[in-house]
Design an enzyme around this catalytic site. Sequence first.
Site, short mmCIF file in Angstrom:
data_model
loop_
_atom_site.label_atom_id
_atom_site.label_comp_id
_atom_site.label_asym_id
_atom_site.label_seq_id
_atom_site.Cartn_x
_atom_site.Cartn_y
_atom_site.Cartn_z
N GLU A 276 -2.03 -4.04 1.95
CA GLU A 276 -3.26 -3.82 1.17
C GLU A 276 -3.55 -2.33 1.03
OE1 GLU A 276 -2.82 -5.91 3.66
OE2 GLU A 276 -4.28 -7.55 3.66
N CYS B 248 -8.40 -2.26 6.54
CA CYS B 248 -8.23 -2.47 5.10
C CYS B 248 -9.57 -2.87 4.46
CB CYS B 248 -7.16 -3.52 4.82
SG CYS B 248 -5.51 -2.93 5.21
N1 THU Z 1 -0.31 -6.75 7.78
C1 THU Z 1 -0.56 -6.50 6.47
O1 THU Z 1 0.21 -5.81 5.80
N2 THU Z 1 -1.67 -7.02 5.93
C2 THU Z 1 -2.50 -7.91 6.54
O2 THU Z 1 -3.46 -8.37 5.95
C3 THU Z 1 -2.23 -8.30 7.93
C4 THU Z 1 -1.18 -7.51 8.64
C5 THU Z 1 0.92 -6.21 8.36
C6 THU Z 1 0.78 -5.13 9.37
C7 THU Z 1 2.08 -5.29 10.15
O3 THU Z 1 3.13 -4.63 9.45
C8 THU Z 1 2.36 -6.78 10.09
O4 THU Z 1 1.62 -7.26 8.99
C9 THU Z 1 1.98 -7.54 11.34
O5 THU Z 1 0.67 -7.30 11.70
#
Ligand code: THU
Length: 144
Positions: free
Chosen positions: A65, A105
């Site tokens: 995000e 985020c």
């Molecule tokens: N992550 C995201 O990119 N967006 C989310 O809404 C939740 C978590 C990513 C961060 C990390 O690279 C992986 O997912 C595990 O937490």
Amino acid sequence: METIQFSVLASWEKELITAAKQATQTSYAPYSQFNVGAAVLLSDGTILTASNQENRAYSACVCAERVALLYATANYANTPLTAIAVAASQHQQFTAQPVTPCGECRQVLVEMQERFNTPIQVLMYGEQSCYIARNAQELLPAAF
Ligand code: THU
């Protein structure tokens, strides 16, 4: 926030979610194996996609995000953001439950809404159901 089935979403919402699902393919997540994709819709109809980018120094990992939101404002500084979709897959399977943005985020989303004075709708995809938040404050009441 509302729970809704993918099948009853508007066609532009389905299109944005489909772009987020495709963006999971560009995720770099060797540490978590959690591949997240995000797609931002700008007020002029432009769709920008991004994915989570991890690093062996774990605190340097960035969520899909935030990569998408910051890319949007870095490249389209004067164009409001109107929606963001997020989807995640693990071992080539999209999650059954919707994936929801982390607190950091959410904070970024709130400030982008204020910056452009335009609500940002958040679409969270899951194979079984989706969540929709009509604006960022729904996800982060009493934001800093
Ligand atoms: N992550 C995201 O990119 N967006 C989310 O809404 C939740 C978590 C990513 C961060 C990390 O690279 C992986 O997912 C595990 O937490």
